[in-house]
Design an enzyme around this catalytic site. Structure first.
Site, PDB file in Angstrom:
ATOM      1  N   THR A  11      60.005  65.279  25.016  1.00 45.97           N
ATOM      2  CA  THR A  11      61.472  65.029  25.623  1.00 45.97           C
ATOM      3  C   THR A  11      62.312  63.931  24.335  1.00 45.97           C
ATOM      4  O   THR A  11      63.005  64.294  24.171  1.00 45.97           O
ATOM      5  CB  THR A  11      61.400  64.541  26.451  1.00 45.97           C
ATOM      6  OG1 THR A  11      61.041  65.369  27.813  1.00 45.97           O
ATOM      7  CG2 THR A  11      62.323  63.933  27.198  1.00 45.97           C
ATOM      8  N   SER A  54      54.136  69.164  25.967  1.00 47.50           N
ATOM      9  CA  SER A  54      52.725  68.728  25.976  1.00 47.50           C
ATOM     10  C   SER A  54      51.942  69.232  26.931  1.00 47.50           C
ATOM     11  O   SER A  54      50.548  69.005  27.166  1.00 47.50           O
ATOM     12  CB  SER A  54      53.120  67.382  26.527  1.00 47.50           C
ATOM     13  OG  SER A  54      53.268  66.894  28.230  1.00 47.50           O
ATOM     14  N   THR A  86      55.005  64.010  28.003  1.00 41.12           N
ATOM     15  CA  THR A  86      54.507  62.839  28.933  1.00 41.12           C
ATOM     16  C   THR A  86      53.993  63.741  29.796  1.00 41.12           C
ATOM     17  O   THR A  86      53.485  63.069  30.683  1.00 41.12           O
ATOM     18  CB  THR A  86      56.064  62.027  29.294  1.00 41.12           C
ATOM     19  OG1 THR A  86      57.100  62.504  30.051  1.00 41.12           O
ATOM     20  CG2 THR A  86      56.739  61.118  28.446  1.00 41.12           C
ATOM     21  N   ASP A  87      54.310  64.873  30.158  1.00 37.55           N
ATOM     22  CA  ASP A  87      53.290  65.437  31.129  1.00 37.55           C
ATOM     23  C   ASP A  87      52.135  65.273  31.147  1.00 37.55           C
ATOM     24  O   ASP A  87      50.858  65.058  32.479  1.00 37.55           O
ATOM     25  CB  ASP A  87      53.678  66.526  30.803  1.00 37.55           C
ATOM     26  CG  ASP A  87      55.273  67.002  32.017  1.00 37.55           C
ATOM     27  OD1 ASP A  87      55.586  65.939  32.569  1.00 37.55           O
ATOM     28  OD2 ASP A  87      55.154  68.404  31.534  1.00 37.55           O
TER      29      ASP A  87
HETATM   30  N1  ASP Z   1      58.056  68.715  29.028  1.00 39.44           N
HETATM   31  C1  ASP Z   1      58.386  67.510  28.685  1.00 39.44           C
HETATM   32  C2  ASP Z   1      56.391  67.283  27.728  1.00 39.44           C
HETATM   33  O1  ASP Z   1      55.648  66.942  28.876  1.00 39.44           O
HETATM   34  C3  ASP Z   1      58.025  66.042  29.332  1.00 39.44           C
HETATM   35  C4  ASP Z   1      58.033  65.382  28.565  1.00 39.44           C
HETATM   36  O2  ASP Z   1      58.051  65.056  27.213  1.00 39.44           O
HETATM   37  O3  ASP Z   1      58.920  63.867  28.972  1.00 39.44           O
HETATM   38  O4  ASP Z   1      56.559  68.204  27.040  1.00 39.44           O
END
Ligand code: ASP
Length: 327
Positions: A11, A54, A86-87
């Site tokens: 993200t 991720s 973040t995932d």
């Molecule tokens: N879906 C995203 C990922 O993990 C969420 C993020 O980056 O916060 O790539």
């Protein structure tokens, strides 16, 4: 020399959609959007490594990244920043932490609000991560996760909410520090363990599949019957302090005779017990059946540790010993 910055996507780098494709920012574009970064000294040495959600990262990619980051530190980088989605950050950070051999900080960060939204948190998180990577106070703490001006130990942090900029928490300890104005204040120094070996053979890593199974009400574990045909280990996320329905206990016991089975809690905080409850399916019963005590490790982190150990050729005794040290 500035920090070594490795970008993996997520993200923090998501600049909208064009023609059905996600437009992702490069590391240079990311750093250009951070007011105050230039005041930290030499500009970051940017390595655009991947541009993926991720969810698509792999153990091998993260271990390769740790190798590259390690070489950057050996060449003089004072610290490392990794940006990613973040995932899966709670898992990749723990994997990196388990093998990171340097005193220089390896700091992972990301964003919950992408750059096209009002109030994106990526620039603030990147600045706080760079400050932490450069901070003498953060040396010797292994891999750290910095978001929302909080510094978390990789071994304790969880993504605890699906949305919002306060999504990351360390339920058992709280953050180890905070970024306040231009200072990194470390309030707690968790003990460091010796780094684990990185599996030399990529095929061994691919073969060391570890399954994760969550106990649930009135479940008999029918899904688990054939598990050793495809997996080399299992992590069980039990109820409460490490309990499962009595029907599941013999299934797990039979599996534990064939592959390492690690017991953790599905609650999201706290340790599994060792000797308090005695019913069939309790922690005492499951340990007697050969399950390994996961301690304070949550199910996702226990799976990371078990896979790393199995890929490096650890036997049952070595697995038990490692969980006693890290759990
Ligand atoms: N879906 C995203 C990922 O993990 C969420 C993020 O980056 O916060 O790539």
């Amino acid at each position: 020399m500035g920090v070594a910055l490795f970008t993996l996507g997520g993200t923090i780098a998501m600049a909208g959609h064009a023609g059905g494709r996600v437009r992702r920012l490069t590391g240079a574009q990311l750093t250009a959007a951070v007011p105050g970064l230039a005041d930290l000294g030499a500009p970051p040495d940017v390595h655009d490594t991947r541009a993926v959600p991720s969810a698509d990262l792999t153990f091998r990619q993260i271990l390769d990244l740790v190798g590259e980051a390690s070489r950057a530190v050996e060449a003089g980088a004072p610290g490392v920043v990794v940006t990613q989605g973040t995932d899966t950050l709670e898992e990749t950070a723990f994997l990196a932490d388990l093998v990171w051999p340097h005193a220089e900080p390896l700091v992972l960060t990301g964003a919950m609000r992408n750059p096209t939204l009002a109030g994106p948190d990526g620039p603030a998180n990147l600045l706080a991560a760079a400050r932490t990577a450069l901070a003498p106070e953060a040396r010797g703490l292994g891999a750290l996760v910095v978001l929302n001006d909080e510094v978390h130990a990789a071994r304790r942090v969880r993504k605890a909410r699906s949305t919002g900029t306060a999504a990351f928490a360390s339920p058992d300890t709280g953050p180890v520090g905070h970024v306040v104005e231009d200072r990194v204040r470390i309030l707690a120094r968790p003990p460091r363990r010796a780094p684990l070996p990185v599996p030399a053979d990529p095929a061994a890593l691919d073969a060391a599949r570890v399954a994760l199974y969550t106990a649930a009400l009135d479940d008999d574990g029918a899904l688990l019957a054939d598990l050793p045909r495809t997996h080399r280990g299992l992590v069980v996320a039990g109820f409460g302090a490490g309990h499962v329905p009595s029907a599941l206990a013999p299934v797990l016991g039979a599996l534990a005779e064939r592959v390492p089975v690690v017991l953790t809690s599905r609650t999201g905080g706290g340790s599994v017990l060792r000797n308090t409850y005695g019913a069939v399916g309790s922690e005492t019963d499951l340990r007697r059946r050969g399950l390994v005590d996961g301690g304070f490790l949550d199910p996702y982190k226990a799976r990371v540790l078990l896979r790393l150990l199995l890929a490096a050729g650890a036997d049952r005794a070595a697995v038990t010993e490692a969980f006693a040290a890290h759990g």
